[in-house]
Write an enzyme that holds these catalytic residues in place. Structure first.
Site, PDB file in Angstrom:
ATOM      1  CG  ASP A   1      -4.989   5.218   2.792  1.00  0.00           C
ATOM      2  OD1 ASP A   1      -5.118   4.837   3.977  1.00  0.00           O
ATOM      3  OD2 ASP A   1      -3.952   5.735   2.357  1.00  0.00           O
TER       4      ASP A   1
ATOM      5  CB  CYS B   1      -0.998  -0.014   1.155  1.00  0.00           C
ATOM      6  SG  CYS B   1      -0.315   0.199   2.809  1.00  0.00           S
TER       7      CYS B   1
ATOM      8  NE  ARG C   1      -4.557   1.389   1.569  1.00  0.00           N
ATOM      9  CZ  ARG C   1      -4.411   2.024   0.407  1.00  0.00           C
ATOM     10  NH1 ARG C   1      -5.313   1.885  -0.535  1.00  0.00           N
ATOM     11  NH2 ARG C   1      -3.362   2.792   0.185  1.00  0.00           N
TER      12      ARG C   1
END
Length: 155
Positions: free
Chosen positions: A123, A9, A15
């Site tokens: 996100d 990420c 994440r």
């Protein structure tokens, strides 16, 4: 030699640590190694965001010992599979690939759930705790499918 998978990420604190923890918990450790990294270098050596840690813990996973690392071109030599969380990460990772073979290792994680739809894992960093819970659920579903696919392919 284990099959090596990296989850990627932006900062490697929200994440991808969740994706790493989830996938690692679903694969036999003697056969697979799961790691994570970020396309940005801001959080190298730092633990995941407290909200990611809390979400994982609430779901029976401990990701608190993970440490952020920066995705670099040498990851293509180390890892067999590279799963990215969104199209921006996808573009950033692909820009470091030197060959078609390396490019072929890179996939969007949610293509496991929505093949070819290029769906991003949102996100959750600037949001509330419930955003982390939602991301966990998405990644849990995707890693269920991915783990079955990987076990089948490599057994």
């Amino acid at each position: 030699m284990p099959i090596k998978i990296v989850m990627v990420c932006l900062g490697n604190i929200c994440r991808s640590p969740l994706a790493e923890g989830l996938l690692a918990s679903k694969l036999p450790k003697e056969k697979f190694l799961v790691d994570s990294a970020g396309t940005g270098s801001w959080h190298i050596g730092k633990h995941p965001d407290e909200r990611s840690i809390a979400t994982a813990k609430k779901n029976g996973l401990d990701i608190s010992k993970q440490k952020g690392q920066h995705f670099t071109s040498n990851f293509f030599e180390v890892f067999d599979y590279i799963y990215v969380m969104d199209s921006s990460n996808y573009d950033d990772v692909l820009s470091l690939a030197k060959t078609e073979s390396q490019k072929g290792k890179v996939k969007l994680i949610l293509d496991e759930l929505f093949p070819g739809d290029n769906v991003d894992v949102p996100d959750p960093y600037y949001g509330l705790q419930n955003g982390f819970d939602m991301v966990f659920e998405m990644l849990d579903e995707a890693t269920d499918l991915l783990s079955k696919k990987l076990i089948e392919k490599h057994s």
